[in-house]
Design an enzyme around this catalytic site. Structure first.
Site, PDB file in Angstrom:
ATOM      1  N   GLU A   1       0.804  -1.233   0.000  1.00 13.82           N
ATOM      2  CA  GLU A   1       0.000   0.000   0.000  1.00 13.82           C
ATOM      3  C   GLU A   1       0.831   1.273   0.000  1.00 13.82           C
ATOM      4  O   GLU A   1       0.328   2.315  -0.384  1.00 13.82           O
ATOM      5  CB  GLU A   1      -1.023   0.013   1.142  1.00 13.82           C
ATOM      6  N   ASN A   2       2.092   1.191   0.439  1.00 12.30           N
ATOM      7  CA  ASN A   2       2.925   2.406   0.433  1.00 12.30           C
ATOM      8  C   ASN A   2       4.195   2.224  -0.388  1.00 12.30           C
ATOM      9  O   ASN A   2       5.224   2.845  -0.108  1.00 12.30           O
ATOM     10  CB  ASN A   2       3.267   2.817   1.871  1.00 12.30           C
TER      11      ASN A   2
ATOM     12  N   ASN B   1      -5.529   1.192   3.908  1.00 11.78           N
ATOM     13  CA  ASN B   1      -6.242   2.468   3.925  1.00 11.78           C
ATOM     14  C   ASN B   1      -5.689   3.484   2.920  1.00 11.78           C
ATOM     15  O   ASN B   1      -6.348   4.475   2.641  1.00 11.78           O
ATOM     16  CB  ASN B   1      -6.219   3.064   5.340  1.00 11.78           C
ATOM     17  N   HIS B   2      -4.478   3.252   2.384  1.00  7.34           N
ATOM     18  CA  HIS B   2      -3.922   4.184   1.395  1.00  7.34           C
ATOM     19  C   HIS B   2      -4.128   3.718  -0.047  1.00  7.34           C
ATOM     20  O   HIS B   2      -3.492   4.229  -0.965  1.00  7.34           O
ATOM     21  CB  HIS B   2      -2.426   4.415   1.649  1.00  7.34           C
TER      22      HIS B   2
ATOM     23  N   HIS C   1      -5.246  -5.416   8.006  1.00  5.50           N
ATOM     24  CA  HIS C   1      -4.532  -4.138   7.981  1.00  5.50           C
ATOM     25  C   HIS C   1      -5.189  -3.223   9.020  1.00  5.50           C
ATOM     26  O   HIS C   1      -6.261  -2.665   8.771  1.00  5.50           O
ATOM     27  CB  HIS C   1      -4.635  -3.565   6.573  1.00  5.50           C
TER      28      HIS C   1
ATOM     29  N   HIS D   1       0.145  -2.686   8.685  1.00  2.00           N
ATOM     30  CA  HIS D   1      -0.199  -1.260   8.803  1.00  2.00           C
ATOM     31  C   HIS D   1       0.703  -0.482   9.760  1.00  2.00           C
ATOM     32  O   HIS D   1       1.055   0.651   9.470  1.00  2.00           O
ATOM     33  CB  HIS D   1      -1.664  -1.022   9.189  1.00  2.00           C
TER      34      HIS D   1
ATOM     35  N   HIS E   1       3.810  -0.995  10.565  1.00  2.00           N
ATOM     36  CA  HIS E   1       5.205  -1.034  10.095  1.00  2.00           C
ATOM     37  C   HIS E   1       6.169  -1.540  11.166  1.00  2.00           C
ATOM     38  O   HIS E   1       7.373  -1.590  10.938  1.00  2.00           O
ATOM     39  CB  HIS E   1       5.700   0.334   9.602  1.00  2.00           C
TER      40      HIS E   1
HETATM   41 FE   FE2 Z   1      -1.947   1.451   6.251  1.00  2.00          FE
END
Ligand code: FE2
Length: 238
Positions: free
Chosen positions: A22-23, A50-51, A129, A154, A156
């Site tokens: 996601e990132n 969520n991203h 997540h 999520h 990290h």
């Molecule tokens: Fe996230």
């Protein structure tokens, strides 16, 4: 991922790699280009969180690329899908609600999905997540014996609690990240500290230097769908 993943695939004879991307696009969201790089590195299925909507070009791509998931408990009409079958395994992406946002109920979303797969005894891997440890531990216990693994993402920050629950579900609260060690959950420390000190919005940049590769390896009995082993793998680039 390019440096480390192919070696691990061989070393442990891994059948399926699920990576949360996601990132991957420079610290926020996912683009078609970064997704391709992740697939080229050896990831079979990309989960998100969520991203997922942060980079607009990913939205049409979600419809054309079945191996990228967005969380299941977004409204059903949203683009993309929250689960898929790959290599005779069901992979599910779920999003928590505590300290993240107002999404549909992830617990009931799983009940609904599992009802569809009731009579199939296949491995089921869930990327949950979520931010709050309580919500993640609760989801692990809720799904114990019904899925092969509940693996948190999520935050990290990898947690030490990888274990197999009594019903045969492998569980960890958070896998961690593939990202720079000298960082605040991936971002340049100075820019993050500046935000805390000033409480003003500022641009964050991805941290630099050696990268920690945090992963969880799960062994599943393909006949019963129960987890046999779970272990943490951490590598550091130099
Ligand atoms: Fe996230």
């Amino acid at each position: 991922m390019k440096e480390i993943l192919s070696g691990l695939r061989h070393e442990y004879n891994i059948d399926l790699v699920v990576g949360n991307g996601e990132n991957a696009a420079g610290g926020i969201g996912l683009t078609p280009g970064t997704a391709e790089e992740l697939f080229d590195s050896g990831i079979d299925v990309i989960t998100t969180g969520n991203h997922i909507w942060a980079q607009k070009e990913i939205i049409p791509y979600l419809e054309s690329e079945p191996a990228i998931l967005r969380p299941l408990n977004y409204p059903p009409a949203n683009p993309g899908r929250g689960y898929l079958l790959k290599k005779k395994t069901l992979i599910v992406n779920l999003l928590g609600r505590v300290f993240i946002g107002n999404f549909d109920c992830p617990f009931r979303a799983m009940d609904q999905l599992l009802a569809e797969f009731e009579h199939k005894s296949i491995p089921i891997i869930v990327d949950f997540h979520a931010e709050a440890t309580s919500e993640k531990v609760a989801m692990g216990k809720y799904l114990d014996g019904r899925v092969s693994a509940v693996l948190g993402t999520h935050t990290h920050v990898g947690t030490i609690d990888a274990h197999i629950l009594p019903g045969g579900t492998a569980y960890v609260t958070d896998i961690g990240m593939v990202g720079p060690i000298d960082s605040v959950i991936g971002d340049d420390p100075n820019s993050v500290i500046e935000r805390f000190l000033t409480q003003m919005p500022s641009r964050l940049s991805v941290g630099k230097g050696n990268v920690s590769f945090d992963a969880i390896l799960v062994e599943v009995d393909k006949n019963t769908g129960k987890a046999v082993d779970i272990k943490r793998i951490q590598k550091i680039t130099d």
